[in-house]
Structures are given as structure tokens and as C-alpha cells.
Write an enzyme that holds these catalytic residues in place. Structure first.
Site, PDB file in Angstrom:
ATOM      1  N   GLU A 167      44.866 111.553  28.193  1.00 52.66           N
ATOM      2  CA  GLU A 167      43.409 111.660  28.110  1.00 52.66           C
ATOM      3  C   GLU A 167      43.028 113.137  27.894  1.00 52.66           C
ATOM      4  OE1 GLU A 167      41.549 109.993  31.542  1.00 52.66           O
ATOM      5  OE2 GLU A 167      39.526 110.177  30.716  1.00 52.66           O
ATOM      6  N   ARG A 198      51.609 109.552  40.851  1.00 47.74           N
ATOM      7  CA  ARG A 198      50.971 108.583  41.744  1.00 47.74           C
ATOM      8  C   ARG A 198      51.570 107.195  41.597  1.00 47.74           C
ATOM      9  NH1 ARG A 198      47.119 112.351  40.179  1.00 47.74           N
ATOM     10  NH2 ARG A 198      46.928 111.261  38.207  1.00 47.74           N
TER      11      ARG A 198
HETATM   12  P1  5GP Z   1      45.925 107.346  29.913  1.00 43.95           P
HETATM   13  O1  5GP Z   1      47.292 107.724  29.433  1.00 43.95           O
HETATM   14  O2  5GP Z   1      45.792 105.855  30.144  1.00 43.95           O
HETATM   15  O3  5GP Z   1      44.836 107.889  29.053  1.00 43.95           O
HETATM   16  O4  5GP Z   1      45.705 108.071  31.313  1.00 43.95           O
HETATM   17  C1  5GP Z   1      46.265 107.546  32.488  1.00 43.95           C
HETATM   18  C2  5GP Z   1      47.173 108.546  33.141  1.00 43.95           C
HETATM   19  O5  5GP Z   1      46.464 109.730  33.476  1.00 43.95           O
HETATM   20  C3  5GP Z   1      47.738 108.010  34.425  1.00 43.95           C
HETATM   21  O6  5GP Z   1      49.061 108.500  34.633  1.00 43.95           O
HETATM   22  C4  5GP Z   1      46.784 108.498  35.478  1.00 43.95           C
HETATM   23  O7  5GP Z   1      47.439 108.784  36.686  1.00 43.95           O
HETATM   24  C5  5GP Z   1      46.192 109.775  34.870  1.00 43.95           C
HETATM   25  N1  5GP Z   1      44.731 109.837  35.000  1.00 43.95           N
HETATM   26  C6  5GP Z   1      43.831 110.017  34.005  1.00 43.95           C
HETATM   27  N2  5GP Z   1      42.587 110.042  34.485  1.00 43.95           N
HETATM   28  C7  5GP Z   1      42.676 109.876  35.813  1.00 43.95           C
HETATM   29  C8  5GP Z   1      41.701 109.798  36.886  1.00 43.95           C
HETATM   30  O8  5GP Z   1      40.483 109.888  36.725  1.00 43.95           O
HETATM   31  N3  5GP Z   1      42.198 109.588  38.128  1.00 43.95           N
HETATM   32  C9  5GP Z   1      43.527 109.462  38.353  1.00 43.95           C
HETATM   33  N4  5GP Z   1      43.913 109.253  39.632  1.00 43.95           N
HETATM   34  N5  5GP Z   1      44.458 109.536  37.386  1.00 43.95           N
HETATM   35  C10 5GP Z   1      44.041 109.748  36.130  1.00 43.95           C
END
Ligand code: 5GP
Length: 175
Positions: A99, A62
Site C-alpha cells: 500500500e 503481525r
Molecule cells: P496490502 O498488501 O493488502 O495492500 O497491505 C496489507 C499489508 O500491509 C499487511 O501485511 C498489513 O499488515 C499491512 N497494513 C497495511 N495497512 C495496514 C493498517 O492500516 N493496519 C495494519 N495493522 N496493517 C496494515
């Protein structure tokens, strides 16, 4: 309504995706809404206008959509950061915590010239694991990572602090 409210209203929340107990913030509804998509891109680029940004680095997948639009509007180049095995030329790679698990991301070794000003872009920051990995990759190939921007911040998960601890400014549009 405020920009934040308009953008928040354009994002759809999907309960129990990709697993029970997680609420997934779905930005496809924002992307499909012409006014909301333009507003998001305009707000993302605003702080960077006139700064002489060389490149936007977008996270698969995205971050490609938002980062591509940002790069066009800023007359900057675009650099894809991809999941392992997708880039055809020589790469450097980095394991990162997600995550929902772990993965590996890659960038082309020559995607940025030493000292180029780069802004990282993704749709959402949660724990910051993805963005921290991306900043490390970009720095490894010589980029000056000026800032990182996201449409959505999930502030309880601490991503902003993790990026700021690396000395990267963080900008987000909605929570
Ligand atoms: P982080 O590494 O900050 O824990 O997770 C962020 C990454 O996971 C980003 O690349 C994001 O696109 C994706 N991501 C995690 N949770 C979501 C969510 O609820 N919605 C979207 N659109 N992307 C998420």
C-alpha cells in the site's frame, strides 16, 4: 454485540500514520485485550476445523502472532513468510507491491511439502499485494493454498478480488 462489532471496537485507528492521509488500523489494542484476542483467533480457525490443514503461513510480523495462535489451535505447523534477508536457510523470494511502496518477501524452499494444505494468515488485507505475493511463493514451493484469512478487510482497496482471481478463498472478520 456481534463478533464484528466487538473486534472492530478493539482495533484502534491512528490518523496520518505512516504518512498524512492514511488511517492506520492498529491491532495492538486487540492483541492486548484477552477476550478480543481469543475471540479473533477462535473466529479465524472456526471454518478450518476438521479440514486437515497442514500448515498456517503467517506474514511478518503481525501474521506471526495471529497465525501462530491459529496453528496451535488447529494442531497445524507454522510457516513464516519474512522480509528479505531474515531467513537463514535457502529461500525463494518474490517482489510485491505494498500500500505504501514495494518490498521483497521470502520463504524457506522446504517450508512446505508438495501438496500440503496451507492457509495464509495476516492481520489486514488492503490492496492484496502482500497476500498475492505470499500465495505465489507458497505455490512455487508446492503448497495447496486452501484459503486466506484476515482480521480486517479494507474492501475499497480490492484485495479480496485480487486474491479470489488467483482461486483463493478469502475470509475476513471485520471491515
Ligand atoms: P496490502 O498488501 O493488502 O495492500 O497491505 C496489507 C499489508 O500491509 C499487511 O501485511 C498489513 O499488515 C499491512 N497494513 C497495511 N495497512 C495496514 C493498517 O492500516 N493496519 C495494519 N495493522 N496493517 C496494515
Amino acid at each position: 454485540a456481534s463478533t464484528k462489532d466487538i473486534l472492530a471496537a478493539a482495533i484502534r485507528s491512528i490518523p496520518d500514520y505512516p504518512k498524512p492521509g492514511i488511517i492506520f488500523r492498529d491491532i495492538t489494542t486487540l492483541l492486548g485485550d484477552a477476550a478480543a484476542f481469543r475471540l479473533a483467533v477462535d473466529e479465524l480457525v472456526k471454518p478450518y476445523e476438521g479440514m486437515g490443514v497442514d500448515k498456517i503461513a503467517g506474514m511478518e510480523a503481525r501474521g506471526f502472532i495471529l497465525g501462530g495462535a491459529m496453528a496451535h489451535q488447529l494442531s497445524a505447523g507454522f510457516v513464516p513468510i519474512r522480509k528479505k534477508g531474515k531467513l537463514p536457510y535457502r529461500t525463494v523470494s518474490m517482489a510485491y507491491a505494498l500500500e505504501y511502496g514495494t518490498d521483497e518477501m521470502e520463504i524457506h524452499v522446504d517450508a512446505v511439502k508438495p501438496g500440503e494444505k496451507v492457509i495464509l494468515c495476516d492481520d489486514l488485507i488492503a490492496t492484496g499485494g502482500t497476500a498475492v505475493g505470499a500465495v505465489k511463493l507458497l505455490r512455487q514451493i508446492g503448497a495447496e493454498v486452501v484459503s486466506a484469512c484476515f482480521v480486517i478487510d479494507l474492501p475499497d482497496l480490492g484485495g479480496r478480488k485480487n486474491l479470489e482471481a488467483l482461486g483463493v478463498e478469502v475470509r475476513t472478520l471485520a471491515e
